[in-house]
Design an enzyme around this catalytic site. Structure first.
Site, PDB file in Angstrom:
ATOM      1  N   HIS A 231       0.827  -1.210   0.000  1.00 20.64           N
ATOM      2  CA  HIS A 231       0.000   0.000   0.000  1.00 20.64           C
ATOM      3  C   HIS A 231       0.855   1.252   0.000  1.00 20.64           C
ATOM      4  O   HIS A 231       1.889   1.346   0.661  1.00 20.64           O
ATOM      5  CB  HIS A 231      -1.070   0.009   1.093  1.00 20.64           C
ATOM      6  CG  HIS A 231      -0.586   0.095   2.504  1.00 20.64           C
ATOM      7  ND1 HIS A 231      -0.381   1.283   3.144  1.00 20.64           N
ATOM      8  CD2 HIS A 231      -0.300  -0.865   3.408  1.00 20.64           C
ATOM      9  CE1 HIS A 231       0.009   1.061   4.390  1.00 20.64           C
ATOM     10  NE2 HIS A 231       0.075  -0.236   4.570  1.00 20.64           N
ATOM     11  N   ASP A 249       5.664   1.028   7.125  1.00 20.53           N
ATOM     12  CA  ASP A 249       4.237   0.836   6.803  1.00 20.53           C
ATOM     13  C   ASP A 249       3.782   1.900   5.812  1.00 20.53           C
ATOM     14  O   ASP A 249       3.282   2.927   6.206  1.00 20.53           O
ATOM     15  CB  ASP A 249       3.434   0.894   8.101  1.00 20.53           C
ATOM     16  CG  ASP A 249       1.989   0.493   7.919  1.00 20.53           C
ATOM     17  OD1 ASP A 249       1.640  -0.022   6.853  1.00 20.53           O
ATOM     18  OD2 ASP A 249       1.199   0.710   8.860  1.00 20.53           O
ATOM     19  N   GLU A 283      -5.297   2.177   1.905  1.00 19.51           N
ATOM     20  CA  GLU A 283      -5.369   0.954   2.715  1.00 19.51           C
ATOM     21  C   GLU A 283      -5.668   1.294   4.164  1.00 19.51           C
ATOM     22  O   GLU A 283      -6.466   0.634   4.832  1.00 19.51           O
ATOM     23  CB  GLU A 283      -4.039   0.185   2.618  1.00 19.51           C
ATOM     24  CG  GLU A 283      -4.049  -1.169   3.301  1.00 19.51           C
ATOM     25  CD  GLU A 283      -3.589  -1.166   4.748  1.00 19.51           C
ATOM     26  OE1 GLU A 283      -3.662  -2.218   5.390  1.00 19.51           O
ATOM     27  OE2 GLU A 283      -3.167  -0.099   5.260  1.00 19.51           O
ATOM     28  N   GLU A 284      -5.030   2.342   4.657  1.00 17.10           N
ATOM     29  CA  GLU A 284      -5.071   2.652   6.086  1.00 17.10           C
ATOM     30  C   GLU A 284      -6.454   3.082   6.575  1.00 17.10           C
ATOM     31  O   GLU A 284      -6.673   3.184   7.779  1.00 17.10           O
ATOM     32  CB  GLU A 284      -4.058   3.765   6.416  1.00 17.10           C
ATOM     33  CG  GLU A 284      -2.601   3.388   6.167  1.00 17.10           C
ATOM     34  CD  GLU A 284      -2.041   2.423   7.209  1.00 17.10           C
ATOM     35  OE1 GLU A 284      -2.826   1.864   7.984  1.00 17.10           O
ATOM     36  OE2 GLU A 284      -0.814   2.245   7.210  1.00 17.10           O
ATOM     37  N   ASP A 311       3.414  -5.842   3.200  1.00 20.51           N
ATOM     38  CA  ASP A 311       3.046  -4.700   4.038  1.00 20.51           C
ATOM     39  C   ASP A 311       3.808  -4.830   5.344  1.00 20.51           C
ATOM     40  O   ASP A 311       3.447  -5.642   6.195  1.00 20.51           O
ATOM     41  CB  ASP A 311       1.531  -4.693   4.273  1.00 20.51           C
ATOM     42  CG  ASP A 311       1.088  -3.503   5.120  1.00 20.51           C
ATOM     43  OD1 ASP A 311       1.935  -2.663   5.458  1.00 20.51           O
ATOM     44  OD2 ASP A 311      -0.118  -3.437   5.434  1.00 20.51           O
ATOM     45  N   HIS A 388       2.141   4.213  12.108  1.00 21.80           N
ATOM     46  CA  HIS A 388       1.039   5.154  12.284  1.00 21.80           C
ATOM     47  C   HIS A 388       1.438   6.343  13.157  1.00 21.80           C
ATOM     48  O   HIS A 388       0.577   7.001  13.740  1.00 21.80           O
ATOM     49  CB  HIS A 388      -0.227   4.469  12.847  1.00 21.80           C
ATOM     50  CG  HIS A 388      -0.712   3.324  11.995  1.00 21.80           C
ATOM     51  ND1 HIS A 388      -1.789   2.537  12.345  1.00 21.80           N
ATOM     52  CD2 HIS A 388      -0.284   2.849  10.809  1.00 21.80           C
ATOM     53  CE1 HIS A 388      -1.977   1.615  11.413  1.00 21.80           C
ATOM     54  NE2 HIS A 388      -1.064   1.786  10.461  1.00 21.80           N
TER      55      HIS A 388
END
Ligand code: BES
Ligand code: ZN
Length: 437
Positions: A231, A249, A283-284, A311, A388
């Site tokens: 992603h 990520d 994606e997130e 991922d 994140h």
């Protein structure tokens, strides 16, 4: 997250960790796993649970083990006020110590359709190719060409965007950048005469960021296709301007795709099956880009005979090297992936774990009846906890890409083995439907 590390993270920081941060008006529709649903009922008692489904998943009998048992996850379709999404994410993170566990949908109808598909997986299009390992010379000639330094350089370039959010100008720019990056890897000789041997495009969605797709067109397999995905987007909380380097990520996965494209094109690899490399948008915020793309593939329908998702590949959080996640994936292809590792990467160790929910884009394909696998950087208890946040930088994995290289090698072996076959895939025998147990 280890308990000690967990305690150091402030609640304020956690509040921004997992939120999609959409700016639209209420209500929204989600599908949500059982554990997160229990949290939701406490956080948002007014949320309206409309339906549930029981989903069969394979999980290791214990972490690391290749022996699987069948478990189930109950998934609920819920209408919830959009304002509740950040507190739901926060509570899930605090109480379950994980992100996610829920996926947003465009309408309640779409949420219900997703539940239905989860409960009644579409076995009619489950296509299984031969998993014989029979291209050893070719794979062994290509593997040494993959360079960790190139992976690190792509990760560094992608991390330099302020963020790669699905709805930010930065996320849009990152998509445009990746298209050009892939374009520069393609010498004109791959375009021969009237029959182009590749296609490069951006895929438009209902949000700003586009997915990027590069396809090497196969020469001999009646449209059978392999999909290697990662992603493109990154996220850190709800602020559209927040710094979200997303190095692990999932710049690590996108870098893997990029390096494999470089090597296959430079060596003039000519697949029999089509190979699609897809950097998914959004994606997130609920696997949105891959859901769009897998839904479109199923509607045509495309004969996709194998999907792999990269991922998070850069952070070595566990003793073992390659972690094959067993839920929302296909057991036969997972076995093939383990066999590929034993053949081509014999010094590496393989172990098994599960996310406990559809945690990345492989789930979008799996839910549409396609064969998918998800090799991952670590056990689910010891992945890179900087994701994140603004701290998901190359520094968290020592400014090197040696771990990411292993997954890139595995993915190349998987692609070349499957792309070199011209024997058509066969429809798998129907499997028992989980809901009837
Ligand atoms: N890379 C993560 C998924 C992940 C995290 C897998 C940790 C294994 C360990 C992915 O980008 C992600 O954050 N996914 C969302 C999924 C959700 C939006 C459906 C998540 O887990 O919150
Ligand atoms: Zn990710």
């Amino acid at each position: 997250m280890t308990p000690s590390l967990f305690k150091q993270v402030t609640v304020a920081a956690l509040a921004t960790l997992c939120t999609a941060g959409a700016a639209l008006a209420a209500p929204v529709w989600i599908t949500i796993g059982d554990q997160a649903h229990a949290v939701l009922q406490k956080v948002a008692p007014n949320a309206r649970t409309v339906a549930s489904a029981r989903v069969a998943v394979d999980v290791p009998v214990k972490r690391g083990s290749s022996t699987l048992k069948q478990a189930h996850e109950d998934v609920f379709a819920v209408e919830v006020d959009e304002d509740m999404i950040p507190s739901l994410s926060l509570a899930v993170h605090l109480q379950l110590r994980k992100c996610g566990g829920f996926v947003q949908h465009d309408s309640m109808a779409e949420a219900l359709a997703t539940l239905h598909r989860l409960e009644n997986p579409d076995q009619t299009q489950l296509l299984l190719p031969s998993y014989a390992i029979d291209n050893v010379a070719e794979v062994n000639a290509l593997l040494p060409q993959l360079q960790a330094s190139n992976l690190l350089s792509t990760i560094t370039d992608l991390s330099a965007f302020q963020n790669r959010r699905y709805n930010s100008t930065h996320g849009v720019a990152a998509s445009d950048w990746l298209r050009i990056k892939w374009l520069t890897l393609l010498p004109s000789r791959t375009q021969t005469g009237s029959r182009p041997r590749w296609r490069l495009k951006q895929i438009t969605h209902t949000w700003a960021q586009k997915s990027v797709e590069f396809e090497l067109i196969g020469s001999g397999n009646s449209g059978e296709t392999l999909v290697l995905g990662a992603h493109l987007d990154s996220i850190a909380g709800s602020n559209i301007e927040a710094r979200a380097p997303g190095a692990d990520d999932d710049a690590s996965g996108v870098a893997g795709l990029t390096e494999i494209i470089r090597v296959l094109v430079a060596s003039d690899f000519q697949p029999k099956r089509n190979i699609r490399f897809i950097a998914y948008a959004a994606e997130e915020v609920g696997l949105l880009g891959s859901a769009n793309i897998a839904n479109a593939a199923a509607a045509r329908p495309d004969r996709v005979v194998g999907v792999m998702q990269l991922d998070m590949t850069a952070f070595k959080g566990s003793a073992q090297d390659l972690w094959i996640y067993t839920d929302y994936t296909n057991a036969a292809q997972n076995q093939f992936v383990a066999n590929l590792a034993a053949t081509y990467l014999p010094t590496l160790t393989v172990a098994y774990d599960a996310c406990g929910y559809g945690c990345s884009d492989h789930a979008s394909w799996h839910n549409r009846g396609y064969v998918a696998s998800f090799p991952f950087e670590a056990a689910n208890s010891s992945y890179n906890f900087a994701i994140h946040t603004a701290n998901d930088t190359t520094a968290t994995f020592g400014n090197q890409a040696n771990h990411a290289l292993k997954f890139t090698q595995l993915a190349l072996a998987w692609l070349v083995e499957l792309a070199s076959d011209s024997t058509p895939a066969v429809a798998a025998a129907p499997m028992p439907v989980a809901a009837s147990r």
